[in-house]
Structures are given as structure tokens and as C-alpha cells.
Write a protein that holds these residues in place. Structure first.
Motif, short mmCIF file in Angstrom:
data_model
loop_
_atom_site.label_atom_id
_atom_site.label_comp_id
_atom_site.label_asym_id
_atom_site.label_seq_id
_atom_site.Cartn_x
_atom_site.Cartn_y
_atom_site.Cartn_z
N ALA A 145 -3.07 41.16 55.62
CA ALA A 145 -1.82 42.08 55.82
C ALA A 145 -0.64 40.87 56.08
O ALA A 145 -0.06 40.62 55.33
N ILE A 146 -0.34 39.64 56.75
CA ILE A 146 0.31 39.03 57.25
C ILE A 146 0.57 37.68 56.19
O ILE A 146 1.37 37.45 55.15
N LEU A 147 -1.14 37.51 56.03
CA LEU A 147 -0.69 36.35 54.89
C LEU A 147 -0.57 36.52 52.55
O LEU A 147 -0.23 36.70 52.36
N ARG A 148 -0.39 38.51 53.29
CA ARG A 148 -0.75 38.73 51.61
C ARG A 148 1.73 38.85 51.73
O ARG A 148 1.37 38.34 50.63
N TYR A 149 2.03 39.12 52.57
CA TYR A 149 3.40 38.94 52.61
C TYR A 149 3.89 37.44 54.16
O TYR A 149 5.61 37.61 52.94
N LEU A 163 3.03 37.99 64.23
CA LEU A 163 3.69 37.97 63.01
C LEU A 163 3.61 38.99 62.25
O LEU A 163 4.34 39.17 60.79
N PHE A 164 2.56 40.01 62.71
CA PHE A 164 2.55 40.98 61.55
C PHE A 164 3.90 41.82 61.67
O PHE A 164 4.01 42.44 60.94
N ASP A 165 4.12 42.15 63.19
CA ASP A 165 5.43 42.62 62.87
C ASP A 165 6.32 42.31 62.17
O ASP A 165 7.77 43.08 61.83
N GLN A 166 6.38 41.00 62.30
CA GLN A 166 7.97 40.53 61.91
C GLN A 166 7.82 40.03 60.53
O GLN A 166 9.24 40.02 59.44
N TYR A 167 6.50 39.85 59.74
CA TYR A 167 6.55 39.96 58.31
C TYR A 167 5.58 41.03 57.43
O TYR A 167 6.14 41.12 56.10
N GLU A 170 6.93 46.38 57.81
CA GLU A 170 8.44 47.03 57.34
C GLU A 170 8.13 47.16 55.25
O GLU A 170 8.86 47.71 54.37
N ASN A 171 7.28 46.39 55.31
CA ASN A 171 6.23 45.96 53.63
C ASN A 171 5.38 46.64 53.30
O ASN A 171 4.59 46.70 52.18
N ILE A 172 4.96 47.43 53.98
CA ILE A 172 3.91 48.34 53.93
C ILE A 172 4.24 50.22 53.91
O ILE A 172 4.26 51.02 54.30
N ILE A 173 4.33 50.38 52.23
CA ILE A 173 4.38 51.24 51.75
C ILE A 173 3.39 52.71 52.01
O ILE A 173 3.95 53.18 52.39
N GLN A 174 2.70 52.35 50.89
CA GLN A 174 1.75 53.27 51.25
C GLN A 174 0.61 53.49 51.94
O GLN A 174 0.38 53.35 52.46
N PRO A 175 0.72 54.42 51.63
CA PRO A 175 -0.54 55.30 53.41
C PRO A 175 -1.64 54.00 53.20
O PRO A 175 -2.59 53.64 52.85
N ALA A 207 5.63 53.88 54.69
CA ALA A 207 6.43 53.48 54.66
C ALA A 207 7.35 52.74 55.43
O ALA A 207 8.38 53.03 56.14
N GLY A 208 6.55 51.82 55.87
CA GLY A 208 7.02 50.24 56.83
C GLY A 208 7.43 50.70 58.35
O GLY A 208 7.25 50.09 59.24
#
Length: 300
Positions: A145-149, A163-167, A170-175, A207-208
Motif C-alpha cells: 500500500a505504501i509503495l502504491r502511493y 509511512l503508511f499513515d503519511q502516504y 488517506e488515499n484508500i477510498i474503496q473498502p 474513505a481514508g
């Protein structure tokens, strides 16, 4: 009310038993959080408003309750924000002879059916997005997930959560089930047999924001004791949210807990999503807020 009644019906149809566990506890255990503290005069002991019912519910699994749930309040003495309240409603349930993958399957179907019953559909408008509960929920490793964003990130066990919290969050919208958490930040979950540095843990993000947290339960008393000791070291180093050692729970595990999986679902955050509200205070009837200043204070 509709989402809660749908959850209850789904769990009870599957054989779960609803229980109540203590709201005042001698130790603030079951989650990484700072508690409210009070004092019991007759017993002459400090007590804490519970931060989670987890360790009591798992004691019941030890005692033979193979499917058990509680829908009640938790209390955490932490900051206020649009998604944090000092008291909030949590659904927690545990199932013996189930692992993390079975729990994700079960929770996904329960949430899908309950959203349908509560709203009449499976597509929910939230802010500028349409949240689709009909499609299978994605399962994505935290590192991926981190590397995706942030493709150029150098991800280590030590920096993975930050890193996950930062990047990513908030970009994970769909379940999406985020899986493969570092074991270090998952002291109550079983380690992955493929990689002992990772935990068999997931969190559901929509939704982040995190909406649920679950894992295969650690049921080895010796390893659980060692994990608690590690947490106490973190606490002594200044981490007020690190877990305390619960020797009574370790003793319960020594009697034998079957393989099990559990989950906690934040009801308020889920209702925020389904009602297109952006602050947790808007889905709590009587939220805690700073008192208004009286007229004399204003004049002064």
C-alpha cells in the motif's frame, strides 16, 4: 439503529452469543490507548474505564464460548478530532477455530449485508466519492500500500506504520483490508508462519479512515507474556499507550484457548460513512465538547 440491528441479526443467525463484560477494570488492557482512571473506595483500588473488551471476551473463548460478541462503549482519554471521541461504540466478536482469512471473509459479508439492509443499496455517496460495497474488498499488504502511493519509499519494519499513515491511509477510498502488519505493533495477534516478523492482522480502511481491526488471536501463553513484557519496556520508555502486563489473562491462556480470530468494528465511524457525515460528533447524540463560556467570563 438499522446498522446495529443488522449486525446483531447477522451474528445471532450464525450462532453468536451477546454478552456484557466489565466497563470498569483493574487494568487498562486490550488496546494501545490511554485510559480514564478512577478509584473504588470499598476495594481501595484504582480502576480504569475500559479501552476495549478484548481480553475479557477472549477469556470467554477460553471458557467455552466459541462464538461471542459485545456491542458497547469504549473510553479513551485521548485528543478530540473529526474521527476521535473519548467514548465511542464498538462491536467486537470472536470465533473459535477461525483464522484471519476466515474473519475477513465473514466480516466482509456481514458488512455488505448490513449496509444493504440499512441503506437499501450497496453504493454509498461519501464526499465526492462513491463507495462500492458490492465488489470484493481488496486485500493489500501494508508495504505494498505504501509503495502504491510512494513508489520510491524505503520501507522497513520500523518506519512501516508511520509511512503508511503519511502516504497511504488517506488515499484508500474503496473498502480495503490492509494486511501483513509488523508484529511489533500487534502484541495480541498471532505471528505469520510465512514471516515471523509480520502479524496475521488486518485493518479495514474505507474513505481514508480505519473502520475495523482484526486478527488471528495469539493463544500461546508464553509468547503472550513475552509480548506484554516488550510492551512494558515501551511504556517505561515513555509510550503512554503501550499495553500493560495482564498476568490474569496470561493465566487464562495457560488453561488453553483454541485457535480463534476476532475483530473490532467502530460503529460511529461506519455510521459516519453511511450518512455522509464528516465528523464523529455528528453521529453521536450527545458528544463531549468544551463548555461554553458564560456571559461574565466573556465580559471579563
Amino acid at each position: 439503529a438499522k446498522i446495529i440491528s443488522s449486525f446483531r441479526r447477522y451474528l445471532e443467525d450464525d450462532g453468536y452469543i451477546e454478552v456484557e463484560t466489565p466497563m470498569l477494570t483493574p487494568k487498562a488492557t486490550g488496546a494501545a490507548a490511554e485510559p480514564f482512571e478512577t478509584y473504588h473506595k470499598a476495594l481501595d483500588i484504582p480502576l480504569f474505564a475500559r479501552i476495549a473488551p478484548e481480553l475479557y471476551l477472549k477469556r470467554l473463548v477460553v471458557g467455552g464460548f466459541e462464538k461471542v460478541y459485545e456491542l458497547n462503549r469504549n473510553f479513551r482519554n485521548e485528543g478530540l478530532s473529526h474521527k476521535h471521541s473519548p467514548e465511542f461504540t464498538m462491536l467486537e466478536f470472536y470465533c473459535a477455530y477461525m483464522d484471519v482469512n476466515g474473519m475477513m471473509d465473514f466480516a466482509e459479508e456481514m458488512i455488505r449485508e448490513s449496509v444493504q439492509k440499512a441503506t437499501g443499496g450497496l453504493q454509498i455517496g461519501y464526499e465526492e466519492n462513491t463507495i462500492d460495497f458490492e465488489k470484493p474488498f481488496e486485500r493489500l499488504a501494508m508495504k505494498d500500500a505504501i509503495l502504491r502511493y510512494k513508489p520510491d519509499a524505503e520501507v522497513t519494519e520500523e518506519n512501516m506504520e508511520g509511512l503508511f499513515d503519511q502516504y497511504a491511509e488517506e488515499n484508500i477510498i474503496q473498502p480495503t483490508f490492509i494486511i501483513d502488519y509488523p508484529k511489533k505493533i500487534s502484541p495480541l495477534s498471532k505471528a505469520s508462519p510465512e514471516n515471523p516478523e509480520l502479524a496475521e492482522r488486518f485493518e479495514l480502511f474505507i474513505a481514508g479512515a480505519e473502520r475495523a481491526n482484526g486478527f488471528s488471536e495469539l493463544n500461546d501463553p508464553r509468547e503472550q507474556y513475552d509480548r506484554f513484557v516488550d510492551q512494558m519496556k515501551e511504556r517505561e520508555s515513555g509510550d503512554a499507550e503501550a499495553m500493560v502486563l495482564d498476568e490474569d489473562y496470561v493465566k487464562a491462556l495457560s488453561y488453553g484457548m483454541p485457535p480463534a480470530a476476532g475483530i473490532g468494528i467502530g460503529i460511529d465511524r461506519l455510521v459516519m460513512l453511511l450518512t455522509n457525515q464528516h465528523s464523529i460528533r455528528d453521529v453521536i447524540l450527545f458528544p463531549h465538547m468544551r463548555p461554553e463560556k458564560n456571559t461574565q467570563e466573556i465580559e471579563e
